[in-house]
Design a protein around this motif. Structure first.
Motif, PDB file in Angstrom:
ATOM      1  N   THR A   1      41.913  36.909  35.075  1.00  0.00           N
ATOM      2  CA  THR A   1      41.415  37.981  34.219  1.00  0.00           C
ATOM      3  C   THR A   1      41.133  37.409  32.839  1.00  0.00           C
ATOM      4  N   VAL A   2      39.905  37.628  32.354  1.00  0.00           N
ATOM      5  CA  VAL A   2      39.508  37.090  31.048  1.00  0.00           C
ATOM      6  C   VAL A   2      38.737  38.149  30.265  1.00  0.00           C
ATOM      7  N   PRO A   3      38.743  38.042  28.944  1.00  0.00           N
ATOM      8  CA  PRO A   3      37.951  38.965  28.129  1.00  0.00           C
ATOM      9  C   PRO A   3      36.521  38.457  27.963  1.00  0.00           C
ATOM     10  N   PHE A   4      35.545  39.345  28.165  1.00  0.00           N
ATOM     11  CA  PHE A   4      34.126  39.048  27.944  1.00  0.00           C
ATOM     12  C   PHE A   4      33.673  39.808  26.705  1.00  0.00           C
ATOM     13  N   ARG A   5      32.917  39.143  25.862  1.00  0.00           N
ATOM     14  CA  ARG A   5      32.334  39.795  24.700  1.00  0.00           C
ATOM     15  C   ARG A   5      30.865  40.071  25.001  1.00  0.00           C
ATOM     16  N   SER A   6      30.459  41.330  24.861  1.00  0.00           N
ATOM     17  CA  SER A   6      29.063  41.696  25.118  1.00  0.00           C
ATOM     18  C   SER A   6      28.210  41.351  23.906  1.00  0.00           C
ATOM     19  N   ALA A   7      26.896  41.490  24.046  1.00  0.00           N
ATOM     20  CA  ALA A   7      25.984  41.193  22.946  1.00  0.00           C
ATOM     21  C   ALA A   7      26.226  42.125  21.759  1.00  0.00           C
ATOM     22  N   SER A   8      26.710  43.331  22.023  1.00  0.00           N
ATOM     23  CA  SER A   8      26.983  44.286  20.944  1.00  0.00           C
ATOM     24  C   SER A   8      28.324  44.029  20.264  1.00  0.00           C
ATOM     25  N   GLY A   9      29.108  43.087  20.779  1.00  0.00           N
ATOM     26  CA  GLY A   9      30.385  42.744  20.174  1.00  0.00           C
ATOM     27  C   GLY A   9      31.588  43.391  20.822  1.00  0.00           C
ATOM     28  N   GLN A  10      31.370  44.271  21.798  1.00  0.00           N
ATOM     29  CA  GLN A  10      32.491  44.916  22.476  1.00  0.00           C
ATOM     30  C   GLN A  10      33.155  43.929  23.426  1.00  0.00           C
ATOM     31  N   VAL A  11      34.457  44.063  23.566  1.00  0.00           N
ATOM     32  CA  VAL A  11      35.222  43.189  24.444  1.00  0.00           C
ATOM     33  C   VAL A  11      35.645  43.973  25.672  1.00  0.00           C
ATOM     34  N   GLU A  12      35.412  43.377  26.832  1.00  0.00           N
ATOM     35  CA  GLU A  12      35.758  43.988  28.120  1.00  0.00           C
ATOM     36  C   GLU A  12      36.576  42.974  28.908  1.00  0.00           C
ATOM     37  N   VAL A  13      37.688  43.405  29.475  1.00  0.00           N
ATOM     38  CA  VAL A  13      38.520  42.527  30.291  1.00  0.00           C
ATOM     39  C   VAL A  13      38.060  42.651  31.741  1.00  0.00           C
ATOM     40  N   VAL A  14      37.682  41.510  32.344  1.00  0.00           N
ATOM     41  CA  VAL A  14      37.149  41.506  33.709  1.00  0.00           C
ATOM     42  C   VAL A  14      37.864  40.450  34.548  1.00  0.00           C
ATOM     43  N   GLU A  15      37.830  40.677  35.860  1.00  0.00           N
ATOM     44  CA  GLU A  15      38.328  39.673  36.792  1.00  0.00           C
ATOM     45  C   GLU A  15      37.174  38.734  37.110  1.00  0.00           C
ATOM     46  N   VAL A  16      37.463  37.444  37.113  1.00  0.00           N
ATOM     47  CA  VAL A  16      36.454  36.443  37.434  1.00  0.00           C
ATOM     48  C   VAL A  16      36.921  35.611  38.618  1.00  0.00           C
ATOM     49  N   ILE A  17      35.936  35.060  39.332  1.00  0.00           N
ATOM     50  CA  ILE A  17      36.194  34.237  40.521  1.00  0.00           C
ATOM     51  C   ILE A  17      35.683  32.836  40.251  1.00  0.00           C
ATOM     52  N   SER A  18      36.439  31.848  40.703  1.00  0.00           N
ATOM     53  CA  SER A  18      36.023  30.452  40.551  1.00  0.00           C
ATOM     54  C   SER A  18      34.911  30.136  41.547  1.00  0.00           C
ATOM     55  N   GLU A  19      34.345  28.956  41.392  1.00  0.00           N
ATOM     56  CA  GLU A  19      33.270  28.525  42.290  1.00  0.00           C
ATOM     57  C   GLU A  19      33.757  28.444  43.736  1.00  0.00           C
ATOM     58  N   SER A  20      34.956  27.933  43.962  1.00  0.00           N
ATOM     59  CA  SER A  20      35.470  27.865  45.335  1.00  0.00           C
ATOM     60  C   SER A  20      35.699  29.263  45.891  1.00  0.00           C
ATOM     61  N   GLY A  21      36.080  30.203  45.034  1.00  0.00           N
ATOM     62  CA  GLY A  21      36.244  31.587  45.468  1.00  0.00           C
ATOM     63  C   GLY A  21      34.925  32.219  45.884  1.00  0.00           C
ATOM     64  N   LEU A  22      33.846  31.872  45.175  1.00  0.00           N
ATOM     65  CA  LEU A  22      32.522  32.390  45.548  1.00  0.00           C
ATOM     66  C   LEU A  22      32.153  31.981  46.966  1.00  0.00           C
ATOM     67  N   TYR A  23      32.341  30.700  47.260  1.00  0.00           N
ATOM     68  CA  TYR A  23      31.973  30.214  48.590  1.00  0.00           C
ATOM     69  C   TYR A  23      32.918  30.759  49.660  1.00  0.00           C
ATOM     70  N   ARG A  24      34.151  31.008  49.292  1.00  0.00           N
ATOM     71  CA  ARG A  24      35.092  31.634  50.232  1.00  0.00           C
ATOM     72  C   ARG A  24      34.630  33.041  50.588  1.00  0.00           C
ATOM     73  N   VAL A  25      34.178  33.793  49.589  1.00  0.00           N
ATOM     74  CA  VAL A  25      33.670  35.149  49.833  1.00  0.00           C
ATOM     75  C   VAL A  25      32.437  35.095  50.726  1.00  0.00           C
ATOM     76  N   LEU A  26      31.541  34.147  50.459  1.00  0.00           N
ATOM     77  CA  LEU A  26      30.328  34.036  51.271  1.00  0.00           C
ATOM     78  C   LEU A  26      30.640  33.713  52.728  1.00  0.00           C
ATOM     79  N   CYS A  27      31.679  32.916  52.956  1.00  0.00           N
ATOM     80  CA  CYS A  27      32.088  32.602  54.338  1.00  0.00           C
ATOM     81  C   CYS A  27      32.758  33.800  54.999  1.00  0.00           C
ATOM     82  N   ARG A  28      33.476  34.562  54.231  1.00  0.00           N
ATOM     83  CA  ARG A  28      34.227  35.701  54.776  1.00  0.00           C
ATOM     84  C   ARG A  28      33.328  36.879  55.116  1.00  0.00           C
ATOM     85  N   PHE A  29      32.378  37.189  54.243  1.00  0.00           N
ATOM     86  CA  PHE A  29      31.490  38.328  54.432  1.00  0.00           C
ATOM     87  C   PHE A  29      30.108  37.816  54.785  1.00  0.00           C
ATOM     88  N   THR A  30      29.875  37.681  56.079  1.00  0.00           N
ATOM     89  CA  THR A  30      28.605  37.111  56.532  1.00  0.00           C
ATOM     90  C   THR A  30      27.507  38.156  56.472  1.00  0.00           C
TER      91      THR A  30
END
Length: 171
Positions: free
Chosen positions: A56-85
């Motif tokens: 979980t990391v904070p993202f700053r938008s172009a307007s300056g607002q901060v939003e806390v979001v969950e992020v996935i690593s590169e290996s997690g992306l490929y894991r999701v692609l293998c899991r959900f065909t």
């Protein structure tokens, strides 16, 4: 929050995918990636991840607002692609491997004399360019879609094939 990340927004079929580099590794917004692959419950996408594949990391938008979001690593992306065909996942994997991840890595910076990928917005689409020695280069594979004449060429090719097909089927 001074430690908020300013994400790079990548576009794929009019869907945004925000990504950042954390400790020299690319990470993307989990919810946006889930929506990109058409997952019915994007909030559940992180459940199948290992602890080192999600954070979980904070993202700053172009307007300056901060939003806390969950992020996935590169290996997690490929894991999701293998899991959900899904048939589109092959094209999505290619886009991730050849455009999205290298573009995120190139935002990290580095030596000025090495080529860097950059994105250019053009008529509601993004085009992947190479910035090298002060010149912008476009891949030949993206040139027809950039120029706009791809539809005309495709129609010409289709009409030639249809004429040939009709001629061959009568014989």
């Amino acid at each position: 929050m001074d430690d908020a990340f300013s994400p790079l927004v990548l576009m794929r079929h009019h869907y945004p995918l925000r990504g950042v580099m954390i400790d020299n590794q690319p990470w993307v917004c989990a919810r946006e990636f889930a929506l990109l692959i058409g997952h019915r419950h994007p909030e559940r996408i992180c459940r199948l991840m290992d602890a080192d594949q999600v954070r979980t990391v904070p993202f700053r938008s172009a307007s300056g607002q901060v939003e806390v979001v969950e992020v996935i690593s590169e290996s997690g992306l490929y894991r999701v692609l293998c899991r959900f065909t899904h048939p589109e996942n092959r094209n999505l994997r290619r886009w991730l491997s050849h455009v999205a991840m290298p573009t995120l890595r190139d935002t990290q910076g580095g030596a000025g004399d090495t080529p860097r990928r950059t994105l250019m917005a053009w008529e509601k689409q993004q085009i992947n360019l190479l910035d090298w020695q002060g010149e912008l280069w476009i891949p030949l594979s993206e040139l027809p879609s950039f120029h706009g004449s791809a539809q005309h060429e495709d129609n010409k090719r289709r009409s030639l094939l249809s004429r040939w097909w009709r001629r061959e089927s009568r014989v």
